[in-house]
Structures are given as structure tokens and as C-alpha cells.
Design a protein around this motif. Structure first.
Motif, short mmCIF file in Angstrom:
data_model
loop_
_atom_site.label_atom_id
_atom_site.label_comp_id
_atom_site.label_asym_id
_atom_site.label_seq_id
_atom_site.Cartn_x
_atom_site.Cartn_y
_atom_site.Cartn_z
N ASP A 1 19.84 4.35 8.48
CA ASP A 1 19.24 5.55 9.06
C ASP A 1 17.96 5.86 8.31
N TYR A 2 16.84 5.38 8.85
CA TYR A 2 15.56 5.49 8.18
C TYR A 2 14.52 5.97 9.19
N PRO A 3 13.36 6.40 8.72
CA PRO A 3 12.32 6.88 9.64
C PRO A 3 11.87 5.81 10.63
N GLU A 4 11.55 6.24 11.81
CA GLU A 4 11.09 5.34 12.87
C GLU A 4 9.89 4.51 12.42
N SER A 5 9.03 5.10 11.61
CA SER A 5 7.82 4.39 11.17
C SER A 5 8.13 3.20 10.26
N MET A 6 9.35 3.10 9.77
CA MET A 6 9.73 1.99 8.89
C MET A 6 10.43 0.86 9.64
N LYS A 7 10.61 1.00 10.95
CA LYS A 7 11.42 0.03 11.70
C LYS A 7 10.84 -1.38 11.71
N VAL B 1 11.49 -4.73 2.13
CA VAL B 1 10.46 -3.73 1.93
C VAL B 1 10.96 -2.37 2.42
N ARG B 2 11.61 -2.36 3.58
CA ARG B 2 12.12 -1.11 4.12
C ARG B 2 13.13 -0.46 3.18
N ASN B 3 14.04 -1.26 2.63
CA ASN B 3 15.03 -0.71 1.71
C ASN B 3 14.37 -0.09 0.48
N LYS B 4 13.33 -0.74 -0.03
CA LYS B 4 12.61 -0.21 -1.18
C LYS B 4 11.85 1.05 -0.78
N ALA B 5 11.26 1.06 0.42
CA ALA B 5 10.54 2.24 0.91
C ALA B 5 11.47 3.44 1.04
N ILE C 1 7.34 9.55 3.24
CA ILE C 1 7.40 8.32 4.04
C ILE C 1 6.15 7.48 3.82
N ALA C 2 4.99 8.11 3.90
CA ALA C 2 3.72 7.38 3.75
C ALA C 2 3.60 6.76 2.36
N ILE C 3 3.89 7.54 1.34
CA ILE C 3 3.79 7.03 -0.03
C ILE C 3 4.85 5.97 -0.27
N GLY C 4 6.06 6.22 0.18
CA GLY C 4 7.15 5.26 0.00
C GLY C 4 6.85 3.92 0.64
N THR C 5 6.29 3.94 1.83
CA THR C 5 5.93 2.71 2.53
C THR C 5 4.83 1.96 1.78
N ALA C 6 3.80 2.67 1.40
CA ALA C 6 2.67 2.02 0.68
C ALA C 6 3.13 1.44 -0.65
N LYS C 7 3.92 2.19 -1.39
CA LYS C 7 4.38 1.71 -2.69
C LYS C 7 5.35 0.54 -2.54
N ALA C 8 6.17 0.55 -1.51
CA ALA C 8 7.11 -0.55 -1.28
C ALA C 8 6.36 -1.83 -0.92
N GLU C 9 5.31 -1.71 -0.13
CA GLU C 9 4.51 -2.89 0.22
C GLU C 9 3.81 -3.44 -1.02
N GLU C 10 3.31 -2.56 -1.87
CA GLU C 10 2.68 -2.97 -3.13
C GLU C 10 3.72 -3.65 -4.03
N TRP C 11 4.90 -3.04 -4.12
CA TRP C 11 5.99 -3.60 -4.93
C TRP C 11 6.34 -5.01 -4.45
#
Length: 59
Positions: free
Chosen positions: A7-13, A19-23, A41-51
């Protein structure tokens, strides 16, 4: 509202599962620190992609 692996934000689908799990993990931590959902959500996604770039999977 904290998110989970199922159950995660639609933008992470469209993110890779790893990457999604880390986000989700990062975004939940940001929520705990008082960030609003959209920003978390925005920061989590960006940081997960960087990670992901800095920590290639071992498979």
C-alpha cells in the motif's frame, strides 16, 4: 498515513520494487519527522533513486 510494500502512493507504482520499497521506507521516516505527505513522497522517491545508483543490487 504510513505506507507499506503493498500500500504505497500511486506515484511510486512505476518504480522498480527495490527502489519503491526504499522510497516507502524513506517517506515514512519523513512523515514521522513531520513532513507533509506530498513532500515526503517526492523526497523519498528522489533519495531512493539516488540510493539505488550508489548501492547496486548484488543479483
Amino acid at each position: 498515513m504510513p505506507w507499506t510494500k503493498k500500500d504505497y502512493p500511486e506515484s511510486m507504482k512505476n518504480l522498480d520494487t527495490r527502489v519503491r520499497n526504499k522510497a516507502v521506507e524513506i517517506a515514512n521516516a519523513l512523515l514521522d519527522e513531520g513532513y507533509e505527505e506530498g513532500r515526503a513522497i517526492a523526497i523519498g522517491t528522489a533519495k531512493a533513486e539516488e540510493w539505488d545508483k550508489n548501492h547496486p543490487s548484488s543479483s
